[in-house]
Every structure is written in C-alpha cells, then in structure tokens.
Design a protein around this motif. Structure first.
Motif, PDB file in Angstrom:
ATOM      1  N   VAL A  98     -11.056  -6.642  13.665  1.00 26.43           N
ATOM      2  CA  VAL A  98      -9.715  -6.531  13.087  1.00 26.43           C
ATOM      3  C   VAL A  98      -9.595  -7.314  11.793  1.00 26.43           C
ATOM      4  N   ARG A  99     -10.025  -8.570  11.800  1.00 24.28           N
ATOM      5  CA  ARG A  99      -9.802  -9.410  10.617  1.00 24.28           C
ATOM      6  C   ARG A  99     -10.515  -8.875   9.383  1.00 24.28           C
ATOM      7  N   HIS A 100     -11.660  -8.210   9.590  1.00 25.85           N
ATOM      8  CA  HIS A 100     -12.387  -7.680   8.440  1.00 25.85           C
ATOM      9  C   HIS A 100     -11.657  -6.470   7.845  1.00 25.85           C
ATOM     10  N   ASP A 101     -11.189  -5.567   8.712  1.00 27.40           N
ATOM     11  CA  ASP A 101     -10.422  -4.411   8.206  1.00 27.40           C
ATOM     12  C   ASP A 101      -9.105  -4.864   7.579  1.00 27.40           C
ATOM     13  N   ALA A 102      -8.434  -5.829   8.208  1.00 25.98           N
ATOM     14  CA  ALA A 102      -7.169  -6.313   7.663  1.00 25.98           C
ATOM     15  C   ALA A 102      -7.371  -6.963   6.303  1.00 25.98           C
ATOM     16  N   ALA A 103      -8.460  -7.722   6.167  1.00 25.53           N
ATOM     17  CA  ALA A 103      -8.739  -8.380   4.885  1.00 25.53           C
ATOM     18  C   ALA A 103      -9.049  -7.352   3.803  1.00 25.53           C
ATOM     19  N   ALA A 104      -9.795  -6.299   4.170  1.00 23.78           N
ATOM     20  CA  ALA A 104     -10.102  -5.244   3.200  1.00 23.78           C
ATOM     21  C   ALA A 104      -8.826  -4.518   2.777  1.00 23.78           C
ATOM     22  N   ALA A 105      -7.953  -4.212   3.758  1.00 26.72           N
ATOM     23  CA  ALA A 105      -6.698  -3.521   3.442  1.00 26.72           C
ATOM     24  C   ALA A 105      -5.828  -4.365   2.525  1.00 26.72           C
ATOM     25  N   ALA A 106      -5.733  -5.661   2.828  1.00 29.52           N
ATOM     26  CA  ALA A 106      -4.902  -6.548   2.011  1.00 29.52           C
ATOM     27  C   ALA A 106      -5.433  -6.631   0.590  1.00 29.52           C
ATOM     28  N   ALA A 107      -6.745  -6.697   0.433  1.00 23.55           N
ATOM     29  CA  ALA A 107      -7.339  -6.789  -0.905  1.00 23.55           C
ATOM     30  C   ALA A 107      -7.046  -5.514  -1.705  1.00 23.55           C
ATOM     31  N   LEU A 108      -7.196  -4.366  -1.056  1.00 21.22           N
ATOM     32  CA  LEU A 108      -6.962  -3.106  -1.750  1.00 21.22           C
ATOM     33  C   LEU A 108      -5.474  -2.916  -2.085  1.00 21.22           C
ATOM     34  N   PHE A 109      -4.595  -3.244  -1.139  1.00 22.70           N
ATOM     35  CA  PHE A 109      -3.149  -3.096  -1.404  1.00 22.70           C
ATOM     36  C   PHE A 109      -2.666  -4.086  -2.470  1.00 22.70           C
ATOM     37  N   SER A 110      -3.395  -5.217  -2.646  1.00 21.81           N
ATOM     38  CA  SER A 110      -2.962  -6.178  -3.669  1.00 21.81           C
ATOM     39  C   SER A 110      -3.033  -5.566  -5.063  1.00 21.81           C
ATOM     40  N   VAL A 111      -4.064  -4.758  -5.311  1.00 23.24           N
ATOM     41  CA  VAL A 111      -4.171  -4.141  -6.636  1.00 23.24           C
ATOM     42  C   VAL A 111      -3.224  -2.937  -6.745  1.00 23.24           C
ATOM     43  N   VAL A 112      -2.990  -2.230  -5.604  1.00 21.96           N
ATOM     44  CA  VAL A 112      -1.991  -1.152  -5.612  1.00 21.96           C
ATOM     45  C   VAL A 112      -0.617  -1.727  -5.950  1.00 21.96           C
ATOM     46  N   HIS A 113      -0.299  -2.882  -5.350  1.00 22.09           N
ATOM     47  CA  HIS A 113       1.007  -3.510  -5.563  1.00 22.09           C
ATOM     48  C   HIS A 113       1.233  -3.850  -7.024  1.00 22.09           C
ATOM     49  N   ALA A 114       0.173  -4.127  -7.744  1.00 23.03           N
ATOM     50  CA  ALA A 114       0.312  -4.508  -9.147  1.00 23.03           C
ATOM     51  C   ALA A 114       0.809  -3.351  -9.997  1.00 23.03           C
ATOM     52  N   ARG A 116       2.072  -0.039  -8.371  1.00 24.42           N
ATOM     53  CA  ARG A 116       3.040   0.754  -7.611  1.00 24.42           C
ATOM     54  C   ARG A 116       3.521  -0.023  -6.399  1.00 24.42           C
ATOM     55  N   PRO A 117       4.306  -1.082  -6.567  1.00 24.45           N
ATOM     56  CA  PRO A 117       4.727  -1.898  -5.418  1.00 24.45           C
ATOM     57  C   PRO A 117       5.453  -1.094  -4.359  1.00 24.45           C
ATOM     58  N   ASP A 118       6.161  -0.005  -4.778  1.00 28.78           N
ATOM     59  CA  ASP A 118       6.893   0.787  -3.808  1.00 28.78           C
ATOM     60  C   ASP A 118       5.981   1.608  -2.907  1.00 28.78           C
ATOM     61  N   ALA A 119       4.710   1.761  -3.281  1.00 33.41           N
ATOM     62  CA  ALA A 119       3.782   2.568  -2.479  1.00 33.41           C
ATOM     63  C   ALA A 119       3.167   1.777  -1.335  1.00 33.41           C
ATOM     64  N   VAL A 120       3.338   0.475  -1.353  1.00 34.81           N
ATOM     65  CA  VAL A 120       2.753  -0.366  -0.297  1.00 34.81           C
ATOM     66  C   VAL A 120       3.596  -0.221   0.961  1.00 34.81           C
ATOM     67  N   PRO A 121       3.010   0.079   2.122  1.00 33.02           N
ATOM     68  CA  PRO A 121       3.776   0.265   3.352  1.00 33.02           C
ATOM     69  C   PRO A 121       4.274  -1.072   3.912  1.00 33.02           C
ATOM     70  N   GLU A 122       5.287  -0.943   4.776  1.00 36.36           N
ATOM     71  CA  GLU A 122       5.746  -2.109   5.521  1.00 36.36           C
ATOM     72  C   GLU A 122       4.692  -2.452   6.593  1.00 36.36           C
ATOM     73  N   PRO A 123       4.596  -3.691   6.995  1.00 40.85           N
ATOM     74  CA  PRO A 123       5.418  -4.836   6.580  1.00 40.85           C
ATOM     75  C   PRO A 123       4.893  -5.544   5.329  1.00 40.85           C
ATOM     76  N   LEU A 124       3.783  -5.017   4.755  1.00 35.50           N
ATOM     77  CA  LEU A 124       3.220  -5.670   3.578  1.00 35.50           C
ATOM     78  C   LEU A 124       4.189  -5.651   2.395  1.00 35.50           C
TER      79      LEU A 124
END
Length: 1010
Positions: A98-114, A116-124
């Motif tokens: 879990v922690r490895h997939d979660a860390a990968a997702a968080a890293a990828l969504f961090s650049v998406v957020h930069a 298109r912040p509205d495209a990031v799903p909840e709860p992120l």
C-alpha cells in the motif's frame, strides 16, 4: 552510469513520438472533469488492479512520459492516468505494498496539482488546498513508481516487472538524483539485478548487480552508516558469479569450503604452491597471491598438526612479502593473513608481542580494504578474532563491542554458503557469548545459540566448522546451566563437548580443549565415572597424537601446554572411583611426556639386540635421527611413521609384546623396590599422596588443601621471596618480609603435605623418593618445616626426587658403566662467580682421574665432547632459566650457552653422575611444570643416572663447600649408589655453618635419581 546497464532506453526513445490511444485520452479528460465520480479505474475489479499485467501496462504509459514530468513540460494525460491507477491499487493491494502505491500516486498527483488542481480527486484535493504539496522532481516520481515494481516483481518472481523497475530507476538517475540519494538508487538497481539473476541464473545480471552495488558502497556518504542490507546484497551478487581465479586459488578455496581439512590434500597443496613459486618473483601476476596462499596453508597445518616451524614460516613469509609491495589491495590481503598467523602463535605460546603484532596487522588490513571488495569481510573477521582474544586478557568491553560490530558487518557482506561465512557466524556467536557472560544479556546468549545452530546443521555435517559450532553450542549450554541450574542444560553441554573431543576431523588443539570441558561438565554433573572416562580418552587417544614424535621438541612442548594438569585431574577422578593403581598409571601417562619419549628413543635394550639385531639397529638409527631434532616436518613425519612400523615389528618378536608401550601397573610398582616413593598428586579440586611401598602396596593420604591453584600461589610467592633475598641484601625490611614468606611456605608444606605423608609410616624410612606433580615440583619438600619443634624433613629422612616413576625405574635398572673419571668445568661468566675455579680444583684434587676445563677452555662444544669421555661431571658456572619457555634454560659457558633443548639431543652411554653447581638447574618452569623441563632433567636425558642441582639462586660462596664435601664423601663411599646420602651429609655440614643455617641456602640443593 555505464551504457551497458541502460536497459529499455531504446524502447523509450522509440515510443516517445506516440501518444495515448484516443479512448484513453477521452477517459482521462472525463476523469479530470469529474475526478470524484468519473476518474479512471473506479469501475475496475480489484483482481485486475492487482494483476502484474495491469501494472506492466501502466508502467509502459509512464515510460512514455518519463521526460515530461514538470509543470512546464507535462504529459498531463499519461501522468494523470498513472496517478489514478496507483491510487486505485492502493485501495486493494496487500498492506506491505500500500505505502508504495500511495507514495507513487501522491508524487504523480503533486505535479498534476501544479497545472490542474481541480482534477485531483478527494480527499487529496482538499488536503492539497489546505497545504499545497511540495513539487517533487521527475527523478523522485520515477523512483517511487519503480519502487512499486520492485516490490511486486519480487513478490510475483516476475522478471519483466523487475526489468521495468530497473528501467524506471535508470531513467530517474538520468533525470538527476540528489547526490546523497543516488547511492540508495544504485543499490536498488543492484538489488533488482540480483533478484533477476536468482530467477534466471544469468551470469551477466549478477555482474551488473556487483557493479551497481560497488558503486553504491563507494559513493555512500561518509556521515551515514552503510546499511547492513547493502553488504548482504553484494554478497548475494558475488555468490552468483563463478570464481574467476587461478586454478591454484580455486583449489585452495575448494579446500577451505570442503570443511574436512584433509591432511593429504593439505600436503599436496603446500607442495604444489611451493612449486608454483619456483623461479617467479614480484613481477608475476600471481606471486603475491600464491605466497599468501602458502602462508595460509602453513598456518592451517600448524593448527591441525602443531608443527611450530610451520607457523614461524607462515609469519616470516608474510612479512617478507609485505616488504615487496605497497599496493593497497595486496597489503590488505597480506596483513589479514598475518593477523591470523600472529594470533595463532600467540594462542600457542602466550607471547604478548605476537598479540600486539596481530592487532597491528589486523587494523592495517581493515584500513587497506574497501567495503565493497571481496576480501573486506575476511579482514574484518580476522581483526575481530584478534580483538576477542585481546578482550579475554584485558576484559576491555570496548574491544569486545568493536569485534562484534565488525563481525556483524562481515556476516552480512560474505557470500552465504561458504566456509568463510560459517566461520564468521561462529566467531560472531563467540563474541555474543562473551558479551553475555560480561553483561548478563540473555538476548546475546539467544542470538549466539541461533547462529551456532544454523551452522551446525549445514553441510558438511561432519565438517570442521560444524564441530566447532557444536563445541560453542556446548559452551552456551554450560552458561545456561549455570544460570538456570537445570541438569538437562548441563547434560547437553557434556554431550556436545564429548562429541567434539571425539570428532576425528577436528584439529587436536580444539579436541583437547573439548576433552577438558567434557571432564569438567561430567564432574559438575556428579558423574565420577564419566569424568574418569573423559580424562581417559584425552590421555589414551588425544595426547599421543597431539605430542607425537612426528613433531619436533619445541612443537611438542607447545602442544603439551594445552594438557597441563589433565593427568593430575585424571588421577583425582580415578581415585574418586576407588581405582588407586589406575590413578598412578594416569599420572605416568600424562606427565613427563617428553622425558618418557626421550628415554624410549635412547636405544634398544641388549635383549632386543640379541633377539633381533636387525630391528635393534633400525630402532637405534631412527631413534637417533628423531633425537637429533633437525629434520624438516615432512622428513620427521616419515621418520615417525617408520619408527612406529619398527616398533610394531619388534612387538611381534617373542618376549617383546609390550616393547615401547606405556608402563602399566605391573611395571610401575617396581619403582618402590629400592624404597618408598611418594607421588603427590596436585589436582584442580584437591590433592592426594600416593605412597608406593616395596612389594606394590599403595597408601592413599588425602591432602584436601593441596589444590593446584593454592600450591601455584604459594610456589609463586616462595620463588619471588628467594629471588628477593638475593636482590635485597641491604634492605632489612624486605629481607624480613621475604624470610617470612619462605618460613611460612615451608611450614605450610609440613602441615599439608610432608607431615601427613610421614605420619602414614609406622616408622619413618631412611630413604624416601618424592615425585611431586604440578606446581608442587617448584617447592622443596625435603625442607618442609614442623614449626612446633623446628624439625625439617631433612632431619628425618634422606630425600631424593624423580620426575616420573618411569625415569626412576630406568635409572635404577640400567646396568652401571665403568668409571672413566670426573670432568670439572669452571666458567665464572658475567657477573663473575667467585671461586668457581678453586671449587673445581679442590674437587679435582680429591678425585682420580680428573679432567678440568676452566675459563676460555670451557666452550659448549668442548664441554659436550669431554662429557662423552667421563662418567662424572661437575659444572660450576652460571645457570639461567626461562619460566615461559623452560627449554631455553641454559648453562652459561665461554662463547655461548648450553641449553636444555641442546642437551636433550645429546647422549652419553657412560654417564653416571652430574653435579650442577649453578643456579636454577633443578627449577622447573611454571608453563610446563608437569614436564619437569630443567637442566637437571636434561642431564638425565643425556644418560646421567644421578643429578644434583639447585632449585633457586644462591650466593656464589654457598655451594662450593657442600660440593667439595659431597665429592669427598662419595669417593670414600666407593659407590655412586651413595649419591643421595653423600649430598645429605654435605648439606648437614653446610647447615652447621651459622651464616648458612637458613633453608634459603642449604635447601636449594636436590638429588634426582635412584
């Protein structure tokens, strides 16, 4: 990073121009428009999300976008799709992933957020709105995605996923890692190659693994400890590679890993390595390595067989080779071997200089070796072994902790399944056991047991390392028994020690130690019969092999240090079982071994010469060669084997069935034919006097306060006091203190030894032979003092000494030689002895015929030559002793010394009497006290039936008076059979001189013989 490890780069370049399929683009855009309800993968099954196929497919998507992972240049659709995939996986995979997939997702969504912040799903989305995420670098994003592949690839044993993981991490490196992080990334790549190598058996993958992990280790930040897992993985990588070495090195490695230490293969390896070094020099690529191999082989043979010359050669060879090079890797290798060799010699001799040299060489080796090099674990292990030995002497726990730390690293870094890895785990266990004893840390005891159990069950089950592991497990059980007082633990230790002692494949030094532990455990267990059985095995089976004639005298002396006290403890055990005669036999078996061997070699009996003249001639010839003690180890082994064969042939001759066998009771009982003999057994747990009477009766007198440690303490104090009396001539207070020790010791001897012994007689006999054992041989029993009335043993009985019963029997039964006169030798030496020339002149004046060698004429060679022509000899000169190596004791003559070791090689068939008017000539050394190695005993070996010597240093003017009187009385008696009574009367005369009435002066002289 090397080009040959850039896997998948071509694939990535070929796909760069491609974009996501149209349906995928639509799915991504719909998801970004409504991320909480329409994002990709919400409808996919958990089984599909967990599948390796899905993970591989999504990895290819990320690989397409690997160089477009920044807000300024972002492949938004590919990154968003990958982020959603890892977020969906994190909800359905096992907890360890879990922690490895979660860390990968968080890293990828961090650049998406930069972008298109509205495209990031909840709860992120809400979390990012409250606390915007740090924008992670492309390298970090790729590495986190690669970590998912690493875990899943290993779990699924899927080579394709592992290859993709390598590809992502390689690309991450190209994207630019932080220098402090890069070593961890390199290690990760190396670990992946190890896993792929294990799955495929592909040598190239192991080679790449070694390359990456070595880079990781060499680049590791100096301020951060290297994780143990790093060295473990490096060892695993090396294990997958075939050894690339010379045939000789491969053969040497196979010999070590075999665990059998086959003597024949060892001898062949030594011979072949010597041959490989002929006509080569430092310029040869294998020269340094081959010399290191030869030195190691000689050290191993020393451990197995005990030939002292082997370990001396090993050390000399390594030191010579170190002088020829300053290459870092080579000096590290050589110093590592030198540390082991110096440690081995220290263990055998106790020389502190060897221990200091071992520490220095070990530290030099570790300093010269790099952590990622194959030899580093062995360098750490050898230094740790030295530090453990040093700790046993200093009790400095810092040394022990340092050793344990090194061994933990070595165990991780060494290739598993090798003999070296087994040795490292055993040594780590020993360190943990020592620390458990010092700190009461039961966790260390448990860890030690686990390590040893793991080695004990590995192949070969009868290997040297396996037996060593079982021996150490027995020590663990002994400690646990002491802590828990559970008999089953003690019995477990007993069985383990017994098995090791009886293991034929183990080296004799270890087997002897195990035999002693076996006996000790049996005694603690309360089993007297098992105790006697253990000591019997040591004396019957191990001692003859450990100190056999295949070894030179010095080597046998060193080996006998490991059996000191065994004979006395064996006799004590036999007495507890009620077997008095067996106790006497055991004492004779294990004491005076060198003397008994020498007497055996001194020539065939006349009866044999008549019955089988050819065998008698062969026996004498081989015996003379062995006595000469000049043959090289291989030649001496051949001579010893031939000697055994001749003895076997002699025993086949009618009437000679027991020829050369150890004396049995039927033989030993005859020692008392000329008068009672008192064998005083000084064992670890107490003492007994065994009084042999004419006719074979034996009286046992218990001496409960005469234990080895107590007697050793008193003997040390006594000898220090008599030496101090000579050195403190003008210091009245010091002399009074020393005199108090001397008087107290002589009183203790009467109360605890001589008094009970003499009280066992209805009437004190006129003559008595003392055969003291252990440290009691250092004290003058004939001067034991009854404080109540001032009587000394000397006042009651004429005392003589014998080192063993066999020696007394031999001296008593050998036919006398025709008298060929007296040889007088006088050499004043430095500092000059007063009156030695006058002493010899006075003796010679009263003796006919007489020859005198004085001053410059008294050279070692001239003295030995003249001794061969005279029945009697009187030597007036300095005598010196070496307590740590008694065979270095010597008579100081003009131009050189005549040592005990040299005298032991010489033989005169007409020798009858030797009077040693020199200090310390009858003083044994505490290191080999049961061997009674003195100048007096050396002259017994030369053939002298009667020997008079001094047990300690006395003033120059003391001995001449009784010496002159002794020779006068002996001449008047007309027979050397009166030697003891003549000395007794001469000493009486000295005692009547007021200034020499103290036992300090008169008690130093002792008679040895019949």
């Amino acid at each position: 990073m090397p080009d040959d490890v850039m896997i998948m780069s071509e694939q990535v370049e070929a796909r760069r121009a491609r974009s996501l399929p149209a349906h995928a683009v639509r799915m991504v855009r719909d998801g970004m428009a409504d991320p909480d309800r329409a994002r990709p993968f919400l409808a996919d099954t958990p089984e599909w999300l967990r599948s390796t196929r899905a993970l591989a497919n999504m990895t290819r998507t990320l690989l397409l976008a690997h160089d477009r992972l920044t807000p300024e240049d972002l492949d938004l659709e590919a990154v968003y799709l990958s982020a959603c995939f890892h977020q969906a996986r994190a909800a359905v995979v096992d907890p360890e992933v879990v922690r490895h997939d979660a860390a990968a997702a968080a890293a990828l969504f961090s650049v998406v957020h930069a972008v298109r912040p509205d495209a990031v799903p909840e709860p992120l989305r809400s979390a990012y709105a409250e606390s915007p995420p740090a924008l992670l670098s492309p390298a970090t994003i790729l590495y986190r995605a690669g970590a998912v592949l690493m875990v899943e690839g290993a779990r699924a044993r899927d080579v394709k996923l592992l290859e993709q993981a390598v590809g992502l991490i390689v690309l991450a490196d190209r994207a630019g890692f932080d220098p402090d992080v890069r070593p961890s990334m390199l290690f990760a790549i190396g670990s992946l190659y190890v896993q792929m190598g294990l799955l495929t058996g592909d040598k190239e993958r192991f080679e790449k693994a070694v390359g990456f992990i070595r880079l990781a280790v060499s680049d590791w930040p100096a301020d951060r400890p290297l994780p143990r897992q790093t060295l473990r993985m490096l060892a695993a990588a090396r294990a997958g590679l075939p050894e690339e070495a010379s045939p000789l090195k491969q053969r040497f490695s196979r010999y070590l890993d075999s665990g059998t230490k086959d003597p024949a293969e060892l001898a062949a390896l030594i011979a072949d390595t010597r041959a490989a070094l002929v006509d080569t020099g430092p310029g040869d690529p294998d020269w340094h390595l081959n010399r290191n191999i030869l030195a190691s082989l000689l050290r191993i043979r020393f451990e197995l067989a005990g030939e002292a010359d082997d370990i001396d050669q090993s050390i000399a060879l390594l030191r010579e080779t170190l002088e020829t090079t300053d290459d870092r890797a080579i000096t590290g290798m050589l110093n590592s071997a030198l540390a082991s060799a110096c440690l081995d010699r220290h263990i055998e001799t106790g020389d502190p200089d060897d221990l200091a040299a071992a520490i220095a060489a070990g530290r030099a080796s570790v300093a010269a070796s790099l952590q990622h090099e194959p030899g580093h674990p062995k360098s750490l292990t050898n230094l740790a072994a030295v530090l453990q030995t040093s700790y046993s002497r200093t009790r400095d726990t810092a040394e022990l902790d340092e050793a344990i730390g090194y061994l933990e690293i070595a165990v991780d870094a060494e290739v598993a399944g090798t003999g070296d890895h087994q040795v490292m785990r055993i040594k780590l266990a020993v360190g943990l056991l020592l620390r458990a004893l010092a700190t009461d840390r039961e966790a260390d005891l448990d860890d030690a047991a686990r390590l040893l159990e793991s080695v004990a069950v590995e192949e070969p089950v009868d290997g040297v390392n396996q037996h060593q592991a079982r021996l150490e497990l027995s020590r663990v059980a002994l400690v646990r028994a002491a802590l828990s007082r559970r008999p089953e633990e003690l019995y477990s230790a007993l069985v383990g020690f017994r098995d090791t002692a009886q293991a034929a494949s183990h080296d004799l030094r270890t087997r002897l130690q195990a035999g002693g532990h076996w006996a000790d455990a049996a005694e603690r267990f309360g089993d007297a019969e098992e105790t006697a059985r253990a000591y019997g095995y040591v004396l019957d089976e191990l001692l003859p092999k450990s100190a056999g004639l295949a070894l030179d005298r010095r080597s046998r002396e060193l080996r006998l240090r490991h059996t000191s006290g065994y004979a006395c403890d064996a006799a004590w055990a036999e007495l507890r079982c009620g077997r008095v005669q067996d106790a006497i036999v055991r004492l004779e078996q294990g004491r005076g071994v060198l003397l008994t061997q020498a007497l055996r070699l001194r020539g065939a009996r006349e009866a044999l010469a008549e019955a089988a003249p050819g065998l008698a001639e062969r026996y004498d010839r081989i015996g003379a060669a062995l006595i000469a003690d000049t043959a090289l180890p291989e030649e001496r082994s051949r001579l010893a084997a031939e000697f055994d064969e001749v003895v076997k042939l002699i025993r086949a001759v009618p009437g000679f069935a027991r020829f050369g066998m150890p004396a049995d009771w039927a033989r030993l009982r005859t020692a008392a034919d000329g008068g009672p003999v008192v064998v005083v057994n000084v064992a670890s747990r107490g003492g007994d006097a065994l009084i042999l009477r004419p006719g074979g009766d034996v009286t046992v007198v218990a001496l409960p306060k005469v234990s080895h440690d107590e007697v050793a303490r008193r003997a040390d104090a006594f000898l220090h006091a008599v030496d101090g009396m000579s050195a403190s001539a003008s210091d009245l207070a010091a002399r009074m203190a020393h005199d108090g020790v001397i008087t107290g010791t002589l009183g203790w001897l009467w109360k605890n030894v001589a008094g009970p012994v003499l009280g066992a007689f209805d009437a004190v006999p006129e003559r008595l032979w003392w055969c003291p054992t252990g440290p009691l041989a250092l004290l003058p029993l004939h001067a034991a003092h009854r404080e109540s009335d001032g009587v000394y043993v000397h006042d009651l009985v004429v005392s003589s000494y014998t080192p063993t019963l066999t020696a007394l029997i031999e001296a008593r039964t050998r036919p006398p030689a025709p008298d060929t006169g007296l040889l007088g030798v006088a050499f004043a030496g430095e500092p000059p002895l007063l009156g030695v020339a006058e002493e010899v002149a006075a003796i010679g004046h009263d003796t006919d015929p007489a020859t005198v060698l004085v001053g410059a004429d008294a050279t070692p060679g001239a003295v030995l030559a003249a001794m061969g022509e005279h029945t009697r000899v009187h030597l007036a000169c300095h005598g010196v002793r070496d307590p740590s190596d008694p065979s270095n004791g010597a008579l100081c003559l003009h131009g050189g010394d005549l040592t005990v070791r040299e005298l032991a090689r010489w033989r005169s068939h007409g020798a009858e009497l030797a009077f040693l008017s020199a200090c310390h000539t009858a003083a044994a050394g505490p290191e080999l006290v049961d061997e009674v190695i003195t100048l007096a005993s050396a002259l017994r070996l030369c053939g002298y039936r009667h020997v008079v010597g001094a047990m300690w240093t006395v003033q120059d003017v003391v001995v001449p008076q009784p010496a002159v009187e002794f020779h006068r009385l002996l001449r008047e008696a007309g027979s050397l059979a009166h030697t003891a009574t003549a000395l007794h009367a001469a000493v009486d005369l000295l005692r009547r001189t007021p200034e020499y009435s103290s036992p300090l002066y008169w008690a130093c002289l002792a008679h040895i013989g019949p």
